[in-house]
Each structure stands twice: as structure tokens, then as C-alpha cells.
Scaffold this motif. Sequence first.
Motif, mmCIF file in Angstrom:
data_model
loop_
_atom_site.group_PDB
_atom_site.id
_atom_site.type_symbol
_atom_site.label_atom_id
_atom_site.label_comp_id
_atom_site.label_asym_id
_atom_site.label_seq_id
_atom_site.Cartn_x
_atom_site.Cartn_y
_atom_site.Cartn_z
ATOM 1 N N PRO A 108 0.840 -1.210 0.000
ATOM 2 C CA PRO A 108 0.000 0.000 0.000
ATOM 3 C C PRO A 108 0.870 1.253 0.000
ATOM 4 O O PRO A 108 2.052 1.216 0.363
ATOM 5 C CB PRO A 108 -0.795 -0.137 1.303
ATOM 6 C CG PRO A 108 0.016 -1.041 2.169
ATOM 7 C CD PRO A 108 0.731 -1.980 1.243
ATOM 8 N N ALA A 109 0.268 2.363 -0.382
ATOM 9 C CA ALA A 109 1.024 3.606 -0.533
ATOM 10 C C ALA A 109 1.625 4.078 0.782
ATOM 11 O O ALA A 109 2.678 4.742 0.796
ATOM 12 C CB ALA A 109 0.122 4.686 -1.126
ATOM 13 N N TRP A 116 10.181 1.144 5.970
ATOM 14 C CA TRP A 116 9.819 -0.261 6.112
ATOM 15 C C TRP A 116 10.795 -1.101 5.280
ATOM 16 O O TRP A 116 11.093 -0.786 4.126
ATOM 17 C CB TRP A 116 8.400 -0.504 5.604
ATOM 18 C CG TRP A 116 7.336 0.116 6.453
ATOM 19 C CD1 TRP A 116 7.089 1.439 6.615
ATOM 20 C CD2 TRP A 116 6.358 -0.570 7.230
ATOM 21 N NE1 TRP A 116 6.020 1.636 7.450
ATOM 22 C CE2 TRP A 116 5.548 0.410 7.845
ATOM 23 C CE3 TRP A 116 6.071 -1.912 7.467
ATOM 24 C CZ2 TRP A 116 4.486 0.085 8.680
ATOM 25 C CZ3 TRP A 116 5.010 -2.232 8.288
ATOM 26 C CH2 TRP A 116 4.229 -1.247 8.894
ATOM 27 N N THR A 117 11.244 -2.210 5.852
ATOM 28 C CA THR A 117 12.215 -3.043 5.147
ATOM 29 C C THR A 117 11.678 -3.530 3.814
ATOM 30 O O THR A 117 12.399 -3.546 2.804
ATOM 31 C CB THR A 117 12.615 -4.246 6.023
ATOM 32 O OG1 THR A 117 13.194 -3.763 7.235
ATOM 33 C CG2 THR A 117 13.631 -5.124 5.312
ATOM 34 N N ILE A 118 10.416 -3.912 3.751
ATOM 35 C CA ILE A 118 9.882 -4.471 2.518
ATOM 36 C C ILE A 118 9.820 -3.412 1.425
ATOM 37 O O ILE A 118 10.032 -3.703 0.235
ATOM 38 C CB ILE A 118 8.480 -5.110 2.759
ATOM 39 C CG1 ILE A 118 8.002 -5.818 1.495
ATOM 40 C CG2 ILE A 118 7.489 -4.080 3.243
ATOM 41 C CD1 ILE A 118 8.941 -6.892 0.977
ATOM 42 N N ARG A 119 9.538 -2.133 1.770
ATOM 43 C CA ARG A 119 9.541 -1.085 0.756
ATOM 44 C C ARG A 119 10.962 -0.845 0.254
ATOM 45 O O ARG A 119 11.194 -0.641 -0.942
ATOM 46 C CB ARG A 119 8.948 0.210 1.324
ATOM 47 C CG ARG A 119 9.045 1.399 0.379
ATOM 48 C CD ARG A 119 8.192 1.210 -0.868
ATOM 49 N NE ARG A 119 6.770 1.353 -0.548
ATOM 50 C CZ ARG A 119 5.797 1.167 -1.416
ATOM 51 N NH1 ARG A 119 6.095 0.808 -2.666
ATOM 52 N NH2 ARG A 119 4.528 1.303 -1.072
#
Length: 561
Positions: free
Chosen positions: A495-496, A502-505
Motif C-alpha cells: 500500500p502507498a 519499512w524493510t519491505i519497501r
Amino acid sequence: MTAEPVTGRTRLRPGVAVTPLLEGLHLRGRGTSLTLEGSRSLPALWEVLSARLGAGPQDVAEAGDPRVEAALATVTAHLRAHGLLVEHPDGEQPPPWPGSVAERPGDAAAALAAACPVVASADPDGEPARAVARALARGGAAPVVTEAALPAGQVLVVAGDPPVAVGMQCEADGGFVTAPADPERTRADLAAIADRLRSGPGPSGDGNNGPGPSGDGPGSGGSAPRTLPLLLAAATAQRLLCAVAGLPNPGDPDDDPRLLAGRPSVLVARARPPRAEHHPWAAAPGPAAEPPADLETALRRVAALGDPLLGVLDAPSPGELPQSPVALAACRTPSGTLVAGAARTDLARLAGALRSAELHLAAADPGVAATVGADPGHALGRALRRAALAVPGGGAALPAAVWREHPQAAHWVAALARRLGRDAGVTVRRLAGHAFLATVEGARSVEAGPADAVSVAALGALSRLTVRDLGLSTAHHTTASGAVAPLAAAGQRLPAWVEEGWTIRWLAGLADREPDLRAELARLTGLLTAPWRPGTCAARPLANALEGCGFTVLVPAGDGR
């Protein structure tokens, strides 16, 4: 769903249990279930339908109320869609087995009756061979027991045309059952698995983490408890008869995500405590698997590589290691303990497994500088980064402003500074284009941006410092690089509001930048790679296992053997 009537050949699958509900029904079969709700008439309707499903052909032709017939046809369609009905050619009740699993029970029963299995053993009058023969007879076959030159405790069962075989070993502390294969392959599997279980997996060369002749696992000899040969014999008969009749393999990877498609599963039983389960045999010969599509799949395959009984290496595990401020996973290798660090535990486990595989390859095939990746791109990304770290030079040091505002770089450098009790030493240089080299307290990293390079280098320095502060004795250390990002970000829909902190971003951003970085590093280093081929017999099991997991092994071009 199309409603359908009950014919004289339609029968409820044997073994299906039915529980009436207040306004419905719940049916349970082998590997499937169905709940029908919404009417108090359903239990009464089931009484009519169950009588038809168990009646002879002459009893089901009677017509009834059209509304009832329509309801019966609708329920019948639901039952068929969930595999709870079978067709029997003569309208008789199918046998309990293979009727509970076969699509066409009559054909399966005929195949079993014609199979004529031959049970071979060095002691045809011994309990293991006799137990297998009895289990085959209960399954609908007519076995013949014969003497053969096999090691004590082993049984080989062959049936069908072309012949298919299943092997069994039964000893005092346990035993195993092989997957169906041709007779020659099954004999080889019996010998290889027995040797594996007898010596223990021993991924670090010490042989202390598996069952062995001390009596703590299959393979130590002696007489088996009464229940053990019965269990192993039943499993042997089931695997053989399922193969002969075209029924689902009891060790099918579709039913157990721990198992590997394209590689056999081995049922391993222990006597004390009583336990039996299928284990993946990654090192068995077989075709190369497709590369894992995502991180979750890659980690399942790592678990198969590190299976405690049949694996080829010690699976990295966080164990009792702290997971903050950096995630850690440790494992044994032929040349000492390895600790891997990463932003997350799953990334540390994968990084540790790949580096461990490389150390195992170096021990089994000396002189080969191999790079292992979960897929071709991952392996190439790791190899190019190593080559880039060996390239001398680099431009002038860049100001801290190029990375300090990035949330990941700022976080990992700050965490390192807290551990050090002082500011961390950070240097960033441009190698070429969008390739940057960061050095943080002696740890180095090459990534597609200055902040990315600082983040990975700071992670490496922090994990090394954490291991040192814990007083751990380690021979090797590795850190997950940005090469793993495409695998970690695969299938993720973010999500935006999930921003770069965040590690995943951050991983998703690394994944987007990875193709351009690989191209830049290829121009910079001139590295050419080739698939590795095992040059020694000792390396063959590991090569089989890595191929079976879909992993890629690259070496510099000209050294692919």
C-alpha cells in the motif's frame, strides 16, 4: 454448478463420514470435506440420497416429487465436485480400498489383482518380508515371497509391467521406505539411504546430528520391536500398490510443502519414540527444478537442503541468537561455524544457506570459486558484487548528505553507533554510473545507490560486532545483499502508506534498481560466468540437491568443469 441425477453406477466413496447438522450436513472424506447448510430438510434429504447411493441399480430408477428429485440432483453435484462420489461399472459397492482414493475403483482393483508383486529378502521367512506380503494381500494383490541377495533387514518389492519397485529397511531402532522407482534405481536408493542414515547427515563433517550406529536412529542393527515392521510393511505396500494402480503417492509434495517436487520422499520411522514421517531427499538423482518464485519457496527448499536426516547441509537457524538490533542465523559448515546477518531473520537464513553451500562446494570440489543463488539473477548479482569489491580505485569520497537522510541507512548506521558507543566510520565512493561502494567500520558493500550501499555495509558491520559481543566462536560471516531483493519483493503488493523506512519497501526499491546495477557491474568488472558442474564424486550429492531445489551455481567462465 449443474444438477445431476443419481444413476445406478454412482456410489458414495468408501470411508466418507456424514454428520447431520441442525440445518445442514457435514461430510468428510480422504483429503476433502463439504458442508451443506440452509435448510432443515437437508438431513431428511440425506436419508433418501444415502439410500440411493448405496442401493442396487434396480432401486434408484423410481421417480419421486420433482422438487425432491431436483434437490437430490443438486446435492449430488456438490458431492461429485468435492470427490465424495465414485462411479462403479457394475453398480456394486466399491471396495473400501482403493475405493476411498481411486477415481475408478473397479479399474484400480483390477490392476492390483493383476500386479503379482514379488517380495524379495535375504530372509524370506523373516517378519519384515512376511509383514510386507500380508499388507500386500490385504490391499488386493497376490504376492510371492522369494529369497534375494540383499543386506539383512532390507526388503525389495517389485510389481507391474513395466516393473516398479519399493524398498524397505527395518532394524532395531527404525527403518525407512523408498519412493517407487524402477528396480535398479530402488536397489541403489536402498543402499544410499541406508548409508546416509547410518552415518548421519553430518553437514559439518562430524556426523553428530543424525541417527547412527549408537542406536539413536535408523541403521544401527539388531531386532526391531513388533510394531515397527508392521508400520514399515504397511507403508511399503501402500506406496507400491498406489504406484501400480495409478493412485496418489502417499509422499506427494502436493500434500506436504516440506517435500520437493521432482525428488523422492523417504518415509523414515523411529522406534523410540515411535514416529514416522516423510522426509525430502534433495540429494537423490533427478531433473533440475524450476527456480523458486519467491522468498517463501526458497526457504522451504533451504529446509529440504538442511533436512535433519537426509539433508546435505546444516540448515541455518536463529536458535537462541538475538534478533535485535540485527537478525542472525547460524549453521555449521565443513570449515567451521557460519553466522549470517540481515535486516530480517528469513533473509539471514537464506544468506546463511547459500554461503554454507558455497563452503561445502569448496570442500567437495577444491579449487572452484562458486557462487550460489536461489535463481540465476540472484546468483549473478552476488557474483558481480564480489567481483566489484575486488576492483581497485573508485572516485573521491562522497559527502554524508548523499545517504544520511535515507531512513534505512540512517537507522543502521545509528544502531551501529549505539553499539560502538561512538560515531561509525562511513565512506562512500562511486565506482561507476549508479554503482556505489560503501565502507562502514571495515564492512564493504556495492549497491545501486549510496544509501543502499551504506545500509548493507552497516548491516554487515553491526552483525559482526553483535557476534563478537556475544563471544561466539565463528569461522565465517556473511550478510544478505541487495541481490536477494527481487526474490524478497516478488508477489508483494505494498500500500502507498508503506514508505522507505519499512524493510519491505526498501527491498522493493532495491529490486527495481537491481537490473541496472547488474548491467553496470558487468561493464565494470567484465565478469563472465558459467554454470558449475561437479568435478568430483564427493560434490555430486550436493549438486543433485541444489538442482533439485532449483538453485543456481555459477563459476567464472572457463571454470565450469
